[in-house]
Design a protein around this motif. Sequence first.
Motif, PDB file in Angstrom:
ATOM      1  N   TYR A   1      48.458 -27.696  24.611  1.00  0.00           N
ATOM      2  CA  TYR A   1      48.390 -26.351  25.173  1.00  0.00           C
ATOM      3  C   TYR A   1      48.717 -26.370  26.662  1.00  0.00           C
ATOM      4  CZ  TYR A   1      43.849 -28.067  26.741  1.00  0.00           C
ATOM      5  OH  TYR A   1      42.856 -28.806  27.324  1.00  0.00           O
ATOM      6  N   ASP A   2      48.909 -25.160  27.225  1.00  0.00           N
ATOM      7  CA  ASP A   2      49.197 -25.062  28.656  1.00  0.00           C
ATOM      8  C   ASP A   2      47.936 -24.664  29.424  1.00  0.00           C
ATOM      9  OD1 ASP A   2      48.859 -22.331  28.237  1.00  0.00           O
ATOM     10  OD2 ASP A   2      50.954 -21.817  28.602  1.00  0.00           O
ATOM     11  N   ASN A   3      48.076 -24.427  30.733  1.00  0.00           N
ATOM     12  CA  ASN A   3      46.930 -24.094  31.590  1.00  0.00           C
ATOM     13  C   ASN A   3      46.285 -22.759  31.247  1.00  0.00           C
ATOM     14  OD1 ASN A   3      47.207 -26.477  32.989  1.00  0.00           O
ATOM     15  ND2 ASN A   3      48.551 -25.574  34.536  1.00  0.00           N
ATOM     16  N   ALA A   4      46.996 -21.891  30.531  1.00  0.00           N
ATOM     17  CA  ALA A   4      46.447 -20.599  30.125  1.00  0.00           C
ATOM     18  C   ALA A   4      45.763 -20.688  28.762  1.00  0.00           C
ATOM     19  CB  ALA A   4      47.547 -19.551  30.088  1.00  0.00           C
ATOM     20  N   GLY A   5      45.883 -21.830  28.078  1.00  0.00           N
ATOM     21  CA  GLY A   5      45.261 -21.994  26.767  1.00  0.00           C
ATOM     22  C   GLY A   5      46.181 -21.671  25.601  1.00  0.00           C
ATOM     23  N   THR A   6      47.444 -21.345  25.885  1.00  0.00           N
ATOM     24  CA  THR A   6      48.402 -21.064  24.823  1.00  0.00           C
ATOM     25  C   THR A   6      48.777 -22.365  24.116  1.00  0.00           C
ATOM     26  OG1 THR A   6      49.298 -19.219  26.084  1.00  0.00           O
ATOM     27  CG2 THR A   6      50.674 -20.078  24.309  1.00  0.00           C
ATOM     28  N   ILE A   7      48.683 -22.361  22.794  1.00  0.00           N
ATOM     29  CA  ILE A   7      49.006 -23.557  22.019  1.00  0.00           C
ATOM     30  C   ILE A   7      50.515 -23.607  21.802  1.00  0.00           C
ATOM     31  CG2 ILE A   7      48.723 -24.716  19.788  1.00  0.00           C
ATOM     32  CD1 ILE A   7      45.938 -23.374  19.650  1.00  0.00           C
TER      33      ILE A   7
ATOM     34  N   TYR B   1      45.753 -31.756  25.976  1.00  0.00           N
ATOM     35  CA  TYR B   1      45.599 -31.700  24.521  1.00  0.00           C
ATOM     36  C   TYR B   1      44.132 -31.887  24.157  1.00  0.00           C
ATOM     37  CZ  TYR B   1      44.934 -36.757  24.308  1.00  0.00           C
ATOM     38  OH  TYR B   1      44.432 -38.021  24.470  1.00  0.00           O
ATOM     39  N   ILE B   2      43.800 -31.479  22.951  1.00  0.00           N
ATOM     40  CA  ILE B   2      42.508 -31.787  22.359  1.00  0.00           C
ATOM     41  C   ILE B   2      42.738 -32.201  20.914  1.00  0.00           C
ATOM     42  CG2 ILE B   2      41.128 -30.254  23.829  1.00  0.00           C
ATOM     43  CD1 ILE B   2      41.018 -28.265  21.491  1.00  0.00           C
ATOM     44  N   GLU B   3      41.814 -32.982  20.403  1.00  0.00           N
ATOM     45  CA  GLU B   3      41.773 -33.306  18.982  1.00  0.00           C
ATOM     46  C   GLU B   3      40.524 -32.626  18.438  1.00  0.00           C
ATOM     47  OE1 GLU B   3      43.199 -37.536  17.881  1.00  0.00           O
ATOM     48  OE2 GLU B   3      42.068 -37.691  19.762  1.00  0.00           O
ATOM     49  N   THR B   4      40.669 -31.882  17.371  1.00  0.00           N
ATOM     50  CA  THR B   4      39.556 -31.103  16.852  1.00  0.00           C
ATOM     51  C   THR B   4      39.624 -30.973  15.343  1.00  0.00           C
ATOM     52  OG1 THR B   4      38.341 -29.020  17.145  1.00  0.00           O
ATOM     53  CG2 THR B   4      40.740 -28.879  17.106  1.00  0.00           C
ATOM     54  N   GLU B   5      38.512 -30.578  14.754  1.00  0.00           N
ATOM     55  CA  GLU B   5      38.442 -30.244  13.334  1.00  0.00           C
ATOM     56  C   GLU B   5      38.554 -28.727  13.217  1.00  0.00           C
ATOM     57  OE1 GLU B   5      38.014 -32.191  10.563  1.00  0.00           O
ATOM     58  OE2 GLU B   5      37.954 -34.063  11.706  1.00  0.00           O
ATOM     59  N   ILE B   6      39.431 -28.261  12.345  1.00  0.00           N
ATOM     60  CA  ILE B   6      39.565 -26.827  12.109  1.00  0.00           C
ATOM     61  C   ILE B   6      39.100 -26.566  10.672  1.00  0.00           C
ATOM     62  CG2 ILE B   6      41.156 -24.878  11.968  1.00  0.00           C
ATOM     63  CD1 ILE B   6      42.802 -26.239  14.147  1.00  0.00           C
ATOM     64  N   PRO B   7      38.056 -25.741  10.505  1.00  0.00           N
ATOM     65  CA  PRO B   7      37.529 -25.495   9.160  1.00  0.00           C
ATOM     66  C   PRO B   7      38.528 -24.762   8.269  1.00  0.00           C
ATOM     67  CG  PRO B   7      36.185 -24.401  10.850  1.00  0.00           C
ATOM     68  CD  PRO B   7      37.328 -25.042  11.539  1.00  0.00           C
ATOM     69  N   ALA B   8      38.389 -24.956   6.980  1.00  0.00           N
ATOM     70  CA  ALA B   8      39.243 -24.269   6.009  1.00  0.00           C
ATOM     71  C   ALA B   8      39.082 -22.767   6.170  1.00  0.00           C
ATOM     72  CB  ALA B   8      38.875 -24.688   4.595  1.00  0.00           C
ATOM     73  N   GLY B   9      40.177 -22.048   6.070  1.00  0.00           N
ATOM     74  CA  GLY B   9      40.159 -20.605   6.191  1.00  0.00           C
ATOM     75  C   GLY B   9      40.299 -20.097   7.619  1.00  0.00           C
ATOM     76  N   TYR B  10      40.424 -21.016   8.573  1.00  0.00           N
ATOM     77  CA  TYR B  10      40.554 -20.655   9.987  1.00  0.00           C
ATOM     78  C   TYR B  10      41.799 -21.302  10.576  1.00  0.00           C
ATOM     79  CZ  TYR B  10      35.834 -18.792   9.914  1.00  0.00           C
ATOM     80  OH  TYR B  10      34.724 -18.051   9.632  1.00  0.00           O
ATOM     81  N   TYR B  11      42.244 -20.757  11.715  1.00  0.00           N
ATOM     82  CA  TYR B  11      43.342 -21.355  12.456  1.00  0.00           C
ATOM     83  C   TYR B  11      43.019 -21.290  13.945  1.00  0.00           C
ATOM     84  CZ  TYR B  11      44.971 -16.582  13.423  1.00  0.00           C
ATOM     85  OH  TYR B  11      45.061 -15.279  13.836  1.00  0.00           O
ATOM     86  N   ALA B  12      43.652 -22.153  14.711  1.00  0.00           N
ATOM     87  CA  ALA B  12      43.453 -22.176  16.160  1.00  0.00           C
ATOM     88  C   ALA B  12      44.355 -21.127  16.787  1.00  0.00           C
ATOM     89  CB  ALA B  12      43.758 -23.555  16.722  1.00  0.00           C
TER      90      ALA B  12
ATOM     91  N   SER C   1      44.002 -20.182  20.200  1.00  0.00           N
ATOM     92  CA  SER C   1      44.267 -20.641  21.565  1.00  0.00           C
ATOM     93  C   SER C   1      43.234 -21.709  21.893  1.00  0.00           C
ATOM     94  CB  SER C   1      44.195 -19.479  22.566  1.00  0.00           C
ATOM     95  OG  SER C   1      42.894 -18.930  22.587  1.00  0.00           O
ATOM     96  N   VAL C   2      43.241 -22.159  23.147  1.00  0.00           N
ATOM     97  CA  VAL C   2      42.263 -23.149  23.603  1.00  0.00           C
ATOM     98  C   VAL C   2      41.557 -22.579  24.828  1.00  0.00           C
ATOM     99  CG1 VAL C   2      41.959 -25.458  24.567  1.00  0.00           C
ATOM    100  CG2 VAL C   2      43.609 -25.098  22.738  1.00  0.00           C
ATOM    101  N   ASP C   3      40.232 -22.648  24.824  1.00  0.00           N
ATOM    102  CA  ASP C   3      39.452 -22.265  26.007  1.00  0.00           C
ATOM    103  C   ASP C   3      39.581 -23.420  26.990  1.00  0.00           C
ATOM    104  OD1 ASP C   3      37.462 -21.909  27.953  1.00  0.00           O
ATOM    105  OD2 ASP C   3      36.161 -20.867  26.540  1.00  0.00           O
TER     106      ASP C   3
ATOM    107  N   VAL D   1      39.809 -21.786  20.207  1.00  0.00           N
ATOM    108  CA  VAL D   1      39.382 -20.438  19.861  1.00  0.00           C
ATOM    109  C   VAL D   1      39.909 -20.202  18.455  1.00  0.00           C
ATOM    110  CG1 VAL D   1      39.571 -17.983  20.425  1.00  0.00           C
ATOM    111  CG2 VAL D   1      39.483 -19.693  22.271  1.00  0.00           C
ATOM    112  N   LEU D   2      38.994 -20.072  17.496  1.00  0.00           N
ATOM    113  CA  LEU D   2      39.376 -19.971  16.100  1.00  0.00           C
ATOM    114  C   LEU D   2      39.397 -18.532  15.633  1.00  0.00           C
ATOM    115  CD1 LEU D   2      37.265 -22.914  14.622  1.00  0.00           C
ATOM    116  CD2 LEU D   2      39.639 -22.954  15.398  1.00  0.00           C
TER     117      LEU D   2
END
Length: 78
Positions: free
Chosen positions: A7-13, A29-40, A42-44, A51-52
Motif C-alpha cells: 500500500y501507499d502512504n494514504a493506505g490505498t492497496i 506492506y503488511i501480512e495479514t489474515e483476511i476472514p472468509a466473506g471479507y476483503y481488504a 484499504s490499510v490504516d 480495513v475490511l
Amino acid sequence: MKTLLIYDNAGTIYYQQAGYYALPDGLPYIETEIPAGYYAKSVDTETKEPVLAEFPKSETDQRLAALEAQVAAMTGAE
C-alpha cells in the motif's frame, strides 16, 4: 491464509497476494489474515491493520435469507 498487502502512504492497496509471495524491499506492506466473506478495502497507516469490508450479498443470498426468516417466523424458531 496469509495475505500480502502492498500500500501507499494514504493506505490505498496497490497489490495483494495470498499463498506464496516474496516480501518487497522498500515498499510499505503488511501480512495479514483476511476472514472468509471479507476483503481488504484499504490499510490504516497508523495501526498498520487492514480495513475490511464484507462482500455484498448476491440477490440469491438475499432471497435465501428472507425465505429462512419467513420459515423461522412460521415455525417460531427465531
